[in-house]
Design an enzyme around this catalytic site. Structure first.
Site, short mmCIF file in Angstrom:
data_model
loop_
_atom_site.label_atom_id
_atom_site.label_comp_id
_atom_site.label_asym_id
_atom_site.label_seq_id
_atom_site.Cartn_x
_atom_site.Cartn_y
_atom_site.Cartn_z
N TYR A 173 0.83 -1.21 0.00
CA TYR A 173 0.00 0.00 0.00
C TYR A 173 0.87 1.26 0.00
O TYR A 173 0.60 2.21 -0.75
CB TYR A 173 -0.90 -0.04 1.24
CG TYR A 173 -1.85 1.11 1.39
CD1 TYR A 173 -3.03 1.16 0.66
CD2 TYR A 173 -1.60 2.12 2.31
CE1 TYR A 173 -3.93 2.21 0.81
CE2 TYR A 173 -2.48 3.17 2.48
CZ TYR A 173 -3.64 3.21 1.74
OH TYR A 173 -4.53 4.25 1.91
N LYS A 177 0.91 4.09 -2.92
CA LYS A 177 0.53 5.47 -2.62
C LYS A 177 1.69 6.44 -2.87
O LYS A 177 1.46 7.60 -3.25
CB LYS A 177 0.03 5.58 -1.17
CG LYS A 177 -1.31 4.90 -0.94
CD LYS A 177 -2.39 5.45 -1.86
CE LYS A 177 -3.77 4.98 -1.49
NZ LYS A 177 -4.81 5.48 -2.42
#
Length: 318
Positions: A173, A177
């Site tokens: 993640y 991001k």
């Protein structure tokens, strides 16, 4: 009504922050394409399969407010799905002014336990799911600009504190991001010539992705009844970034939480040393020590602090 008659796509708009964006854009006069596949928190088909799905439910909420909206269940991490999403806006409303990339899910693991499939799935939905809608929206706006039709368009991407500072247990993640920030900078530089601004937010709010992790800090509104962790608090900035008023703001990343908006400052050229020739490895250690002495220490990775008192602010994942 700062977005009156603007046509807006919001991906991942069936729940949480995306739903709040879609509703606020509608309140501000926009026509909204509500995109959501209706999957589970981990990105798998859930109980929404075979039902109206969350996208249609948000469309009905918007229509109840007197607004205009259409549901879209395209997979925006596929080229055809992203193309179809952009086509839906143009075919239904005749134009496209704003793309808000928000869709995503989690597959949290420590790096040594993270499977290749879990890595690929998260990179796909977050990073590829930003790239492909930007590509197809950009193709449309480029064609409009080259045809002599004025373009005043906006892209708002969704990064995270995990992408800006890192987050233990979220290597996939965090990487996705962080990649979205880099993609934002490139898209801002490339699409500006066509009348498009591109910015990103790193939101903090209570959603199904955060409710278990941060339940103790999100349970109740504070003084005066203000619920600082309500997802609706993120949307005013996003709507403003989608409006004509934000035409001079591009290539920026904003943290937003409750009533707080913070402009994030990323990598900049700092102290440097140039000896004008190739370095000997033995010379580098003392020189690096001098360089680091002139810089600020990096903020700690979320979840890596030794005690709660030494932690930086909690990461909040959408």
């Amino acid at each position: 009504m700062i977005c009156r008659d603007r046509v807006v796509i919001v991906t991942g708009a069936g729940r949480g922050i995306g739903r709040a964006h879609a509703l606020e854009f509608a309140r501000q006069g926009a026509k909204v394409v509500v995109n959501d596949l209706g999957v589970s928190l981990s990105g798998e088909s859930g109980s929404d399969a075979g039902s109206r799905g969350p996208a249609q439910e948000v469309v009905e909420e918007i229509r109840a407010l007197g607004g205009e909206a259409v549901a879209d269940r395209s997979d925006i991490a596929t080229d055809e799905g992203a193309r179809r999403l952009v086509a839906t806006a143009i075919e239904r409303f005749g134009r496209l002014d704003v793309l808000v990339n928000n869709a995503g899910f989690l597959r949290d693991r420590m790096l040594v336990n993270l499977s290749e499939e879990e890595w690929d799935a998260v990179i796909r939905v977050h990073l590829k799911g930003h790239f492909l809608p930007i590509k197809h929206a950009g193709l449309h706006w480029r064609a409009e600009s080259k045809a002599g039709r004025p373009v005043d368009a906006r892209v708002v991407n969704t990064s995270s504190g995990a992408g800006l500072l890192g987050s233990v247990g979220q290597g996939n993640y965090s990487a996705a991001k962080a990649g979205i920030v880099g993609l934002t900078l490139v898209a801002a530089a490339e699409l500006g010539r066509y009348g498009v601004t591109v910015n990103a937010i790193a939101p903090a709010a209570r959603t199904r992705m955060t409710e278990q992790v941060f339940a103790e800090t999100m349970a109740a509104p504070g003084e005066g009844g203000f619920d600082a962790m309500a997802p609706e608090n993120v949307s005013p900035l996003v709507v403003w970034l989608g409006s004509a008023e934000s035409k001079d703001v591009t290539g920026r990343v904003f943290e937003v939480e409750g009533g707080r908006i913070c402009v994030m400052e990323g990598f900049r050229h700092g102290p440097a040393a140039d000896r004008g020739a190739r370095w000997d490895p033995a010379e580098i250690g003392p020189e690096v020590a001098k360089l680091l002495a002139g810089t600020a220490a990096p903020e700690p990775v979320y979840g890596a602090c030794s005690s709660p008192a030494s932690c930086s602010p909690r990461p909040v994942r959408r």
